[in-house]
Write a protein that holds these residues in place. Structure first.
Motif, PDB file in Angstrom:
ATOM      1  N   ARG A   1     -17.349   0.255 128.405  1.00 47.90           N
ATOM      2  CA  ARG A   1     -17.935  -0.838 127.676  1.00 47.90           C
ATOM      3  C   ARG A   1     -19.550  -0.658 127.032  1.00 47.90           C
ATOM      4  O   ARG A   1     -19.670  -0.670 126.039  1.00 47.90           O
ATOM      5  CB  ARG A   1     -17.831  -2.231 128.350  1.00 47.90           C
ATOM      6  CG  ARG A   1     -16.292  -2.732 128.351  1.00 47.90           C
ATOM      7  CD  ARG A   1     -16.065  -4.070 129.128  1.00 47.90           C
ATOM      8  NE  ARG A   1     -14.781  -4.514 129.100  1.00 47.90           N
ATOM      9  CZ  ARG A   1     -14.380  -5.566 129.797  1.00 47.90           C
ATOM     10  NH1 ARG A   1     -15.210  -6.460 130.099  1.00 47.90           N
ATOM     11  NH2 ARG A   1     -13.122  -5.854 129.771  1.00 47.90           N
TER      12      ARG A   1
ATOM     13  N   THR B   1     -21.555   1.624 119.137  1.00 39.45           N
ATOM     14  CA  THR B   1     -21.666   0.729 117.787  1.00 39.45           C
ATOM     15  C   THR B   1     -23.227   0.507 117.420  1.00 39.45           C
ATOM     16  O   THR B   1     -23.367   0.250 116.078  1.00 39.45           O
ATOM     17  CB  THR B   1     -21.129  -0.550 118.268  1.00 39.45           C
ATOM     18  OG1 THR B   1     -19.668  -0.211 118.815  1.00 39.45           O
ATOM     19  CG2 THR B   1     -20.936  -1.703 117.202  1.00 39.45           C
ATOM     20  N   THR B   2     -24.215   0.076 118.328  1.00 40.06           N
ATOM     21  CA  THR B   2     -25.478  -0.203 118.043  1.00 40.06           C
ATOM     22  C   THR B   2     -26.102   0.862 117.228  1.00 40.06           C
ATOM     23  O   THR B   2     -26.730   0.701 116.192  1.00 40.06           O
ATOM     24  CB  THR B   2     -26.236  -0.518 119.372  1.00 40.06           C
ATOM     25  OG1 THR B   2     -25.453  -1.618 120.010  1.00 40.06           O
ATOM     26  CG2 THR B   2     -27.586  -0.925 119.001  1.00 40.06           C
TER      27      THR B   2
ATOM     28  N   THR C   1     -28.706  -5.643 122.329  1.00 41.45           N
ATOM     29  CA  THR C   1     -27.377  -6.049 121.383  1.00 41.45           C
ATOM     30  C   THR C   1     -26.177  -5.694 122.531  1.00 41.45           C
ATOM     31  O   THR C   1     -25.294  -6.650 122.594  1.00 41.45           O
ATOM     32  CB  THR C   1     -27.501  -4.873 120.402  1.00 41.45           C
ATOM     33  OG1 THR C   1     -28.687  -5.026 119.600  1.00 41.45           O
ATOM     34  CG2 THR C   1     -26.316  -4.627 119.568  1.00 41.45           C
ATOM     35  N   VAL C   2     -26.376  -4.741 123.482  1.00 45.25           N
ATOM     36  CA  VAL C   2     -25.113  -4.342 124.093  1.00 45.25           C
ATOM     37  C   VAL C   2     -24.998  -5.575 125.245  1.00 45.25           C
ATOM     38  O   VAL C   2     -23.874  -6.063 125.532  1.00 45.25           O
ATOM     39  CB  VAL C   2     -25.358  -2.929 124.923  1.00 45.25           C
ATOM     40  CG1 VAL C   2     -24.332  -2.792 126.067  1.00 45.25           C
ATOM     41  CG2 VAL C   2     -25.363  -2.025 123.828  1.00 45.25           C
TER      42      VAL C   2
ATOM     43  N   GLY D   1     -25.806  -8.782 125.173  1.00 45.31           N
ATOM     44  CA  GLY D   1     -25.462  -9.888 124.619  1.00 45.31           C
ATOM     45  C   GLY D   1     -23.994  -9.700 124.208  1.00 45.31           C
ATOM     46  O   GLY D   1     -23.531 -11.012 123.847  1.00 45.31           O
ATOM     47  N   LYS D   2     -23.093  -8.811 124.393  1.00 49.28           N
ATOM     48  CA  LYS D   2     -21.808  -8.442 123.918  1.00 49.28           C
ATOM     49  C   LYS D   2     -20.926  -9.317 125.125  1.00 49.28           C
ATOM     50  O   LYS D   2     -19.654  -9.317 125.290  1.00 49.28           O
ATOM     51  CB  LYS D   2     -21.263  -7.392 123.735  1.00 49.28           C
ATOM     52  CG  LYS D   2     -21.798  -6.723 122.270  1.00 49.28           C
ATOM     53  CD  LYS D   2     -21.475  -5.203 122.335  1.00 49.28           C
ATOM     54  CE  LYS D   2     -22.240  -4.780 120.835  1.00 49.28           C
ATOM     55  NZ  LYS D   2     -21.336  -5.467 119.514  1.00 49.28           N
TER      56      LYS D   2
ATOM     57  N   LEU E   1     -20.106  -7.745 128.383  1.00 47.17           N
ATOM     58  CA  LEU E   1     -19.489  -6.719 128.725  1.00 47.17           C
ATOM     59  C   LEU E   1     -18.760  -6.745 130.059  1.00 47.17           C
ATOM     60  O   LEU E   1     -17.843  -6.204 130.403  1.00 47.17           O
ATOM     61  CB  LEU E   1     -20.186  -5.434 128.560  1.00 47.17           C
ATOM     62  CG  LEU E   1     -20.897  -4.986 127.375  1.00 47.17           C
ATOM     63  CD1 LEU E   1     -21.619  -3.693 127.357  1.00 47.17           C
ATOM     64  CD2 LEU E   1     -19.701  -4.765 126.173  1.00 47.17           C
TER      65      LEU E   1
ATOM     66  N   GLY F   1     -20.860  -0.053 123.461  1.00 44.12           N
ATOM     67  CA  GLY F   1     -21.621  -0.930 122.829  1.00 44.12           C
ATOM     68  C   GLY F   1     -22.868  -0.126 122.243  1.00 44.12           C
ATOM     69  O   GLY F   1     -23.290  -0.335 121.218  1.00 44.12           O
TER      70      GLY F   1
END
Length: 326
Positions: free
Chosen positions: A174, A181-182, A202-203, A205-206, A208, A178
């Motif tokens: 995961r 994607t970022t 960013t990661v 805040g997902k 995971l 992330g």
């Protein structure tokens, strides 16, 4: 002689009987249990032997847990042992959780142990978080530049989700997703190099850690390296492919032109052969016309004069055979 033999036999039988009794009745364990205030009867210890339970595997953890202030039950420990669990490891985990003031019941610890997880290690990870380092993750920004990122994920075991929760491999997968994607959403790779903490925020805040046996405390970017120019390489590969397609089409057109030329040459040769064949028939036709009276001598001379005049005109115009030979 018989008088001496009888006492020896009695002594031997007595030793064997005492050994068998001590085997089935672990008096030493019973005395140790009584010394620390563990209420367990000799009949219970004998019953463990009959049920094929090693008394030491039950009594010693029970003594250890009681000295640590835990309220343990002999039947619980014996049931967990018969289920194939590690009683000593479960008791150690309960002691560690009790010392760290972590809420952990015997049923939870036993379930975690029977699920195949190391419950003591899980409790220790709850107290001392573990750092998981991801492998090098390759990601490409929008400008086509590849970045190679390594991250360190600090996790803490979640006791309530150890049974049925995903493991470390899911966390790594995961986090890698992330990061890709970022970086992929960044306009330029320089934006990532200038603010690598943007990836962490960013990661993180997902969410995971959802559905896993861990709680992610932090994600730190350990290293960011610039890799290949993937965009330029893709354009180069596309240009090379277009070039090969164009060359193949040009070769196809050339082959068709050569085939057409060969076809025209064959047609020309065929026509020339027909003309030569027709010209070969002219003298025969003239001779036949003279013999049959359809043409006179003067007609023949007039024809020759016309042919000579035509040849002269062609030579003057530069289109005659003599001119071509020159």
């Amino acid at each position: 002689m018989e008088i001496l033999f009888f006492p020896v036999m009695v002594f031997f039988i007595a030793v064997v009987a005492i050994s068998v009794l001590l085997h089935f009745v672990p008096v030493g364990l019973w005395i140790s249990a009584l010394a620390v205030g563990v209420n367990i009867s000799l009949f219970n210890l004998v019953g463990m032997r009959i049920r094929r339970v090693e008394p030491r595997m039950i009594v010693l953890p029970l003594i250890k847990g009681t000295k640590a202030g835990l309220a343990l039950n002999v039947n619980q420990l014996e049931a967990h042992y018969l289920a194939g669990g590690n009683v000593d490891n479960v008791v150690d985990a309960l002691i560690a959780a009790h010392r760290a003031q972590i809420s952990l019941s015997f049923e939870q610890a036993a379930a975690i142990d029977l699920a195949g997880r190391n419950v003591l290690e899980a409790v220790q990870m709850s107290v001392n978080p573990k750092v998981i380092e991801t492998p090098t993750i390759s990601a490409v920004a929008k400008n086509g530049i590849e970045l190679k990122v390594r991250a360190r994920v600090t996790v803490r075991a979640n006791i309530d989700r150890l049974v049925g929760g995903a493991g470390e491999a899911t966390i790594i997968a995961r986090v890698g997703e992330g990061i890709v994607t970022t970086v992929g959403s960044s306009e330029s790779h320089t934006d990532v190099l200038e603010n690598p903490d943007h990836i962490s925020r960013t990661v993180l805040g997902k969410g995971l850690d959802s559905g896993t046996a861990f709680e992610i405390l932090s994600i730190d970017i350990a290293d960011v390296d610039v890799g290949r120019n993937i965009g330029a390489q893709l354009q180069t590969d596309q240009a090379e492919a277009d070039k090969q397609i164009a060359q193949a089409r040009a070769e196809e057109r050339r082959a068709m032109a050569v085939a057409k030329e060969q076809e025209m040459k064959a047609y020309t040769q065929e026509m020339k052969a027909k003309v030569i064949e027709a010209q070969a028939e002219v003298p025969h036709a003239l001779a036949e016309a003279l013999r049959s009276g359809h043409m006179g001598v003067m007609d023949y001379y007039n024809l020759k004069n016309i042919a000579a005049d035509t040849e002269m005109r062609e030579n003057i115009a530069g289109t005659g055979e003599g001119h071509k030979d020159k």
